[in-house]
Write an enzyme that holds these catalytic residues in place. Structure first.
Site, short mmCIF file in Angstrom:
data_model
loop_
_atom_site.label_atom_id
_atom_site.label_comp_id
_atom_site.label_asym_id
_atom_site.label_seq_id
_atom_site.Cartn_x
_atom_site.Cartn_y
_atom_site.Cartn_z
N HIS A 43 -1.17 0.32 -10.07
CA HIS A 43 -1.84 -0.66 -9.21
C HIS A 43 -2.33 -1.87 -10.01
O HIS A 43 -3.54 -2.15 -10.08
CB HIS A 43 -3.00 -0.01 -8.44
CG HIS A 43 -3.34 -0.73 -7.16
ND1 HIS A 43 -3.81 -0.10 -6.03
CD2 HIS A 43 -3.29 -2.06 -6.84
CE1 HIS A 43 -4.03 -1.01 -5.08
NE2 HIS A 43 -3.72 -2.20 -5.55
N GLU B 140 -4.26 7.28 -4.47
CA GLU B 140 -4.51 6.86 -5.86
C GLU B 140 -5.82 7.45 -6.36
O GLU B 140 -6.76 7.58 -5.58
CB GLU B 140 -4.57 5.32 -5.92
CG GLU B 140 -3.25 4.69 -5.53
CD GLU B 140 -3.28 3.17 -5.51
OE1 GLU B 140 -4.29 2.59 -5.97
OE2 GLU B 140 -2.30 2.58 -5.03
N ARG C 140 0.86 -1.17 0.00
CA ARG C 140 0.00 0.00 0.00
C ARG C 140 0.90 1.23 0.00
O ARG C 140 1.96 1.25 0.64
CB ARG C 140 -0.91 0.03 1.24
CG ARG C 140 -2.11 -0.90 1.15
CD ARG C 140 -3.10 -0.45 0.07
NE ARG C 140 -4.29 -1.28 0.03
CZ ARG C 140 -4.50 -2.24 -0.88
NH1 ARG C 140 -3.59 -2.51 -1.81
NH2 ARG C 140 -5.63 -2.92 -0.87
C1 DGY Z 1 -6.13 -5.79 -3.13
O1 DGY Z 1 -6.82 -6.78 -3.40
O2 DGY Z 1 -6.11 -5.30 -2.03
C2 DGY Z 1 -5.31 -5.25 -4.21
O3 DGY Z 1 -4.57 -4.16 -3.85
C3 DGY Z 1 -6.13 -4.97 -5.43
O4 DGY Z 1 -5.41 -5.64 -6.40
#
Ligand code: DGY
Length: 323
Positions: free
Chosen positions: A289, A271, A242
């Protein structure tokens, strides 16, 4: 006959998952795939039985306070730092996620970033497309080998282990990791992985540091200016976890000064905004992402969310309950 549950799916999901949902529930889809406003999400809390958001929706305490009807938030995705889980729990709203099904896809993207950063692939492609490539020469865009280098994983859950497997078995890297507790003996043995109970110890020995911790308050700015300074000079940072885990101002400074040789990022704190100063740096690879973005994985994520909704509809235990 019981009324069918009313579901709101906040973004487009793969066609076949949307079809399955539609066959079983009274579903509102987001055909335009536009992000929903906070006000619209809050209003949905009073209009639907189940909310199916993604990482791009901020399900904060104000949204959760928006209505009394939703009783399940079935997130499409494994990370849930975008959901105020405590507020949901306090209102008796169940929350589920989709663990396990995106492990390989995310580990693949971590390796993509690692290879691109190490071998300066983004720089090379930009140079070529700009018509600036003057031909092969022994000193052109020299990167780093992987074999024998240390991959340091911060967090050693499913995705961290899958990344370490690729790096160790596929590329001959040595594995070290920082986690709350040592890995199971068979995994540690298979990867000859060194457990570092102290993050600074890992920072000082990793040639490539890959982040695999959840987002949220506990890990906010874990990799800050101090941590970046403690990293091995000339090392690389890879982030598929993250954006909030990294202080991006400090990262840019470390990339400019050469303290870090490079970085590969798939995630950002706000984002889809990307800290603009990163765009000017040649030695950072920036992906939008894409961690789970392959067809098989995105379908599996949807099916996993669907399984949670089905269990909820049947009054059964929720397979992936977070709250
Ligand atoms: C998640 O599933 O948390 C991812 O970041 C999305 O791909």
């Amino acid at each position: 006959m019981l009324a069918r549950l009313r579901l709101l799916v906040t973004r487009r999901w793969p066609d076949q998952v949307e079809r399955s949902l539609g066959e079983q529930f009274d579903v509102t889809l987001n055909d335009g795939d536009e992000p929903m406003s906070q006000a619209a999400l809050a209003a949905a809390m009073g209009e639907y039985d189940v909310l199916c958001p993604t990482v791009s929706d901020r399900i904060d305490a104000d949204v959760i306070a928006g209505g009394e009807r939703v009783k399940l938030i079935a997130n499409y995705g494994v990370g849930f730092d975008h959901i105020a889980v405590d507020a949901a729990r306090a209102k008796g709203i169940a929350v589920t996620n989709t663990p396990g099904v995106l492990t390989d896809a995310t580990a693949d993207i971590a390796m993509t970033l690692l290879l691109m950063a190490a071998r300066r692939a983004g720089e090379g492609e930009r140079e070529l497309r700009a018509g600036n490539w003057t031909g092969w020469r022994p000193t052109h865009l020299i990167g780093s080998a992987l074999k024998g280098k240390v991959l340091g994983c911060v967090g050693f859950g499913r995705i961290g282990i899958a990344t370490a497997r690729r790096a160790h078995h596929g590329f001959g890297m040595n594995i070290a990791y920082y986690a709350r507790r040592p890995a199971e003996a068979d995994i540690a043995g298979e990867l000859q992985a060194e457990f570092c109970p102290d993050l600074d110890d890992l920072l000082g020995k990793a040639d490539f540091l890959s982040l695999h911790v959840p987002g949220g308050a506990d890990t906010a700015n874990l990799i800050d200016a101090r941590a970046l300074a403690a990293m091995k000079p000339g090392s690389y940072l890879i982030n598929t976890a993250r954006g909030g885990v990294v202080d991006h101002d400090a990262l840019a400074q470390a990339l400019r000064s050469g303290q870090l040789a490079g970085a590969g990022l798939d995630v950002y704190p706000a984002e889809p905004q990307v800290p603009p100063y990163l765009l000017d740096l040649e030695n950072v690879v920036l992906l939008p992402h894409l961690g789970s973005a392959n067809a098989e994985t995105r379908i599996a994520m949807g099916m996993r969310a669907l399984a949670n909704v089905q269990a909820f509809a049947n009054g059964a235990d929720l397979p992936d309950r977070i709250a």
